[in-house]
Design a protein around this motif. Structure first.
Motif, PDB file in Angstrom:
ATOM      1  N   GLU A 145       0.724  -1.268   0.055  1.00 38.75           N
ATOM      2  CA  GLU A 145      -0.169   0.047   0.246  1.00 38.75           C
ATOM      3  C   GLU A 145       1.020   1.418   0.098  1.00 38.75           C
ATOM      4  O   GLU A 145       0.631   2.230  -0.666  1.00 38.75           O
ATOM      5  CB  GLU A 145      -0.925  -0.039   1.337  1.00 38.75           C
ATOM      6  CG  GLU A 145      -2.030  -1.060   1.210  1.00 38.75           C
ATOM      7  CD  GLU A 145      -2.707  -1.084  -0.132  1.00 38.75           C
ATOM      8  OE1 GLU A 145      -3.131  -0.185  -0.590  1.00 38.75           O
ATOM      9  OE2 GLU A 145      -3.065  -1.975  -0.714  1.00 38.75           O
ATOM     10  N   ALA A 146       1.983   1.173   0.815  1.00 38.23           N
ATOM     11  CA  ALA A 146       2.858   2.372   0.779  1.00 38.23           C
ATOM     12  C   ALA A 146       3.220   2.765  -0.608  1.00 38.23           C
ATOM     13  O   ALA A 146       3.378   4.046  -1.227  1.00 38.23           O
ATOM     14  CB  ALA A 146       4.097   2.197   1.718  1.00 38.23           C
ATOM     15  N   TRP A 147       3.914   1.778  -1.447  1.00 37.05           N
ATOM     16  CA  TRP A 147       4.454   2.044  -2.770  1.00 37.05           C
ATOM     17  C   TRP A 147       3.387   2.387  -3.467  1.00 37.05           C
ATOM     18  O   TRP A 147       3.616   3.207  -4.536  1.00 37.05           O
ATOM     19  CB  TRP A 147       5.165   0.839  -3.291  1.00 37.05           C
ATOM     20  CG  TRP A 147       6.706   0.711  -2.544  1.00 37.05           C
ATOM     21  CD1 TRP A 147       6.928  -0.142  -1.372  1.00 37.05           C
ATOM     22  CD2 TRP A 147       7.681   1.495  -2.694  1.00 37.05           C
ATOM     23  NE1 TRP A 147       8.157   0.224  -1.220  1.00 37.05           N
ATOM     24  CE2 TRP A 147       8.763   1.301  -1.801  1.00 37.05           C
ATOM     25  CE3 TRP A 147       7.893   2.674  -3.491  1.00 37.05           C
ATOM     26  CZ2 TRP A 147      10.190   1.793  -1.674  1.00 37.05           C
ATOM     27  CZ3 TRP A 147       9.038   3.242  -3.590  1.00 37.05           C
ATOM     28  CH2 TRP A 147      10.238   2.994  -2.651  1.00 37.05           C
ATOM     29  N   LYS A 148       2.151   1.860  -3.633  1.00 35.34           N
ATOM     30  CA  LYS A 148       0.986   2.051  -4.664  1.00 35.34           C
ATOM     31  C   LYS A 148       0.815   3.596  -4.174  1.00 35.34           C
ATOM     32  O   LYS A 148       0.525   4.431  -5.195  1.00 35.34           O
ATOM     33  CB  LYS A 148      -0.126   1.511  -4.192  1.00 35.34           C
ATOM     34  CG  LYS A 148      -0.253  -0.018  -4.775  1.00 35.34           C
ATOM     35  CD  LYS A 148      -1.655  -0.594  -4.490  1.00 35.34           C
ATOM     36  CE  LYS A 148      -1.859  -2.079  -4.984  1.00 35.34           C
ATOM     37  NZ  LYS A 148      -3.080  -2.539  -4.579  1.00 35.34           N
ATOM     38  N   ALA A 149       0.572   3.972  -2.867  1.00 37.39           N
ATOM     39  CA  ALA A 149       0.528   5.543  -2.770  1.00 37.39           C
ATOM     40  C   ALA A 149       1.590   6.417  -3.165  1.00 37.39           C
ATOM     41  O   ALA A 149       1.129   7.486  -3.672  1.00 37.39           O
ATOM     42  CB  ALA A 149       0.378   5.564  -1.115  1.00 37.39           C
ATOM     43  N   ALA A 150       2.752   5.703  -3.140  1.00 34.67           N
ATOM     44  CA  ALA A 150       3.774   6.834  -3.569  1.00 34.67           C
ATOM     45  C   ALA A 150       3.928   6.650  -5.392  1.00 34.67           C
ATOM     46  O   ALA A 150       4.611   7.542  -5.806  1.00 34.67           O
ATOM     47  CB  ALA A 150       5.066   5.991  -3.308  1.00 34.67           C
ATOM     48  N   GLY A 151       3.085   5.862  -5.751  1.00 32.84           N
ATOM     49  CA  GLY A 151       3.004   5.972  -7.301  1.00 32.84           C
ATOM     50  C   GLY A 151       3.479   4.691  -8.064  1.00 32.84           C
ATOM     51  O   GLY A 151       3.331   4.781  -9.349  1.00 32.84           O
ATOM     52  N   ALA A 152       4.054   3.696  -7.431  1.00 32.30           N
ATOM     53  CA  ALA A 152       4.834   2.670  -8.073  1.00 32.30           C
ATOM     54  C   ALA A 152       3.629   1.442  -8.326  1.00 32.30           C
ATOM     55  O   ALA A 152       2.358   1.504  -7.804  1.00 32.30           O
ATOM     56  CB  ALA A 152       5.858   1.954  -7.416  1.00 32.30           C
ATOM     57  N   SER A 153       4.196   0.307  -8.925  1.00 32.62           N
ATOM     58  CA  SER A 153       3.260  -0.664  -9.252  1.00 32.62           C
ATOM     59  C   SER A 153       3.814  -1.944  -8.507  1.00 32.62           C
ATOM     60  O   SER A 153       4.718  -2.915  -9.263  1.00 32.62           O
ATOM     61  CB  SER A 153       2.995  -1.085 -10.723  1.00 32.62           C
ATOM     62  OG  SER A 153       2.368   0.050 -11.217  1.00 32.62           O
TER      63      SER A 153
END
Length: 344
Positions: free
Chosen positions: A197-205
């Protein structure tokens, strides 16, 4: 005459009785001597299997071998710890399940245990720990005992000692300095919901993959990068397929070296004490290796061609990840997160 015969008969009876008693005494003494001369049965040997994902040269493996050596010394060889690096017993979650099932005995694990013990998520929540010193202070405080206690209760594993980890950094084939650079970036993360969820929120996949699959996935273009401390970046050979180490330092985390509750509780009090003493020695040994090797490993990665991108906007990453962290942490976890952040 008759009186004489009676006296003679009585005398013979007494003689026979005394001889009989003497013989019995001799046999009992002989039996006692035989029992005393019989050696005690040897103590039953106990073999524990310890599985982890580092390679043979990794700090975890070197420390585990030291732990095994000290355990053997302190138990006069009664407990043998066999160490299986490189996910030989299976990936981290598989090995945890094996310990719970009794087909393995020890594992090195961290935030993956949140699948059973929610507070274990705080072992590696992005930007929760300020630095290594802050993290050590928390681990050895009542907050750390709170996490360890829930692991013991919910997972069925007893923490013996821990390894602090170098900060987790993002590797890639192009420099990544801000969250904006993550657009379309496919990256591997472990099976840890807060990471996803943290990396999704930061814009990654983000994609969940076993650690053993990451090198090939990068090599084949299935993913564009991954995130890990420098020791695992080096031991996994990611320098062969990635150019940059982007110093996001998004997680200061740690792992526990754990034994199954059933396995530990099955020991005598003397053996339990020996294992705990060996764990203290392993802790000191591992801490020494950490201080020596992290700088050396960073230099090795540079020598092998990796570039360290120091122009990373950490505040921007922290701000970008915060909504994902708050969305995934439940009330219990968020309370612990806030207490860790504010811990002095």
């Amino acid at each position: 005459m008759k009186k004489g015969l009676k006296l003679l008969s009585l005398s013979l009876v007494i003689v026979l009785l005394v001889a009989s008693l003497a013989g019995c005494g001799s046999n009992n003494q002989g039996n006692q001597q035989t029992q005393e001369n019989t050696p005690a049965a040897p103590a039953e040997k106990i073999t524990w299997k310890l599985g982890h994902l580092g390679n043979e040269e990794h700090i975890w493996n070197k420390t585990a071998l030291k732990f095994a050596e000290v355990v053997s010394e302190k138990t006069n060889g009664q407990i043998e710890v066999k160490v299986y690096p490189n996910e030989q017993l299976g990936n981290e979650v598989d090995t945890i399940n094996m310990v719970k099932a009794g087909t393995a005995d020890m594992v090195i694990s961290g935030e993956s245990m949140q699948n059973w013990a929610p507070k274990a998520a705080l072992i590696a929540v992005p930007y929760a720990f300020k630095d290594t010193d802050h993290m050590r202070s928390v681990i050895e405080s009542d907050l750390g005992k709170e996490i360890a206690g829930q692991i013991e209760e919910k997972v069925g594993l007893k923490p013996l000692y821990y390894h602090v980890r170098a900060p987790r950094n993002l590797t890639s084939s192009k420099p990544i300095s801000t969250p904006a650079d993550l657009k379309g970036f496919k990256m591997r993360v472990p099976n840890v919901p807060v990471f996803v969820e943290a990396w999704k929120a930061a814009g990654a996949s983000p994609q969940v993959l076993a650690f053993s699959e990451v090198f090939t996935a990068i090599q084949q273009g299935v993913i564009d990068g991954q995130e890990n401390p420098v020791d695992l970046i080096n031991s996994a050979g990611f320098y062969e397929v990635q150019k940059y180490v982007n110093e996001t330092e998004h997680v200061n985390g740690f792992v526990y070296v754990l034994v199954g509750n059933k396995q530990f509780e099955g020991l005598s009090p003397e053996l339990q004490q020996a294992v705990l003493e060996a764990a203290k020695e392993a802790q000191t040994y591992g801490d020494g290796l950490f201080e020596q090797e992290v700088t050396a490993i960073t230099d090795q990665l540079k020598e092998k061609g990796m570039e360290f991108n120091t122009n990373v906007d950490k505040e921007a990453f922290q701000k970008a990840m915060e909504p994902g962290i708050k969305a995934i942490l439940n009330e219990e976890q968020m309370d612990l997160y806030q207490r860790i952040v504010n811990f002095q």
